[in-house]
Design a protein around this motif. Structure first.
Motif, PDB file in Angstrom:
ATOM      1  N   TYR A 162      15.187   1.448  49.689  1.00 41.28           N
ATOM      2  CA  TYR A 162      14.616   2.389  48.736  1.00 41.28           C
ATOM      3  C   TYR A 162      15.518   2.622  47.522  1.00 41.28           C
ATOM      4  N   ASP A 163      16.417   1.708  47.231  1.00 46.71           N
ATOM      5  CA  ASP A 163      17.363   1.872  46.135  1.00 46.71           C
ATOM      6  C   ASP A 163      17.161   0.797  45.076  1.00 46.71           C
ATOM      7  N   ILE A 164      16.140   0.980  44.224  1.00 48.45           N
ATOM      8  CA  ILE A 164      15.839   0.063  43.128  1.00 48.45           C
ATOM      9  C   ILE A 164      16.274   0.744  41.838  1.00 48.45           C
ATOM     10  N   ARG A 165      17.127   0.086  41.043  1.00 51.43           N
ATOM     11  CA  ARG A 165      17.650   0.690  39.826  1.00 51.43           C
ATOM     12  C   ARG A 165      17.482  -0.230  38.627  1.00 51.43           C
ATOM     13  N   ARG A 166      17.552   0.352  37.431  1.00 59.68           N
ATOM     14  CA  ARG A 166      17.544  -0.441  36.195  1.00 59.68           C
ATOM     15  C   ARG A 166      18.755  -1.343  36.200  1.00 59.68           C
ATOM     16  N   THR A 167      18.568  -2.602  35.868  1.00 58.01           N
ATOM     17  CA  THR A 167      19.666  -3.564  35.853  1.00 58.01           C
ATOM     18  C   THR A 167      20.752  -3.150  34.881  1.00 58.01           C
ATOM     19  N   LYS A 168      20.386  -2.597  33.722  1.00 52.38           N
ATOM     20  CA  LYS A 168      21.406  -2.215  32.748  1.00 52.38           C
ATOM     21  C   LYS A 168      22.245  -1.038  33.216  1.00 52.38           C
ATOM     22  N   TRP A 169      21.754  -0.228  34.186  1.00 56.03           N
ATOM     23  CA  TRP A 169      22.553   0.865  34.739  1.00 56.03           C
ATOM     24  C   TRP A 169      23.615   0.338  35.695  1.00 56.03           C
ATOM     25  N   LEU A 170      23.403  -0.840  36.271  1.00 55.95           N
ATOM     26  CA  LEU A 170      24.331  -1.401  37.251  1.00 55.95           C
ATOM     27  C   LEU A 170      25.449  -2.207  36.615  1.00 55.95           C
ATOM     28  N   THR A 171      25.317  -2.567  35.337  1.00 56.67           N
ATOM     29  CA  THR A 171      26.352  -3.374  34.691  1.00 56.67           C
ATOM     30  C   THR A 171      27.241  -2.547  33.805  1.00 56.67           C
TER      31      THR A 171
END
Length: 49
Positions: free
Chosen positions: A40-49
């Protein structure tokens, strides 16, 4: 954030906007749970980089 932030150049693969934190699968749309691993942990890719 502009209209063409996720646009790809000709011959370039479009960017995936969402990533599962658990299995690192990437998607064009945001799911509530990952279709690959069920997390249940789907995030915006730009938030992870």
């Amino acid at each position: 954030m502009g209209l063409f932030d996720n646009a790809a150049s000709p011959g370039e693969e479009p960017r995936r906007r969402y990533t599962c934190v658990v299995c690192q699968a990437s998607f064009d749309v945001q799911y509530h749970s990952c279709p690959d691993c069920g997390a249940y942990d789907i995030r915006r890719t730009k938030w992870l980089t």
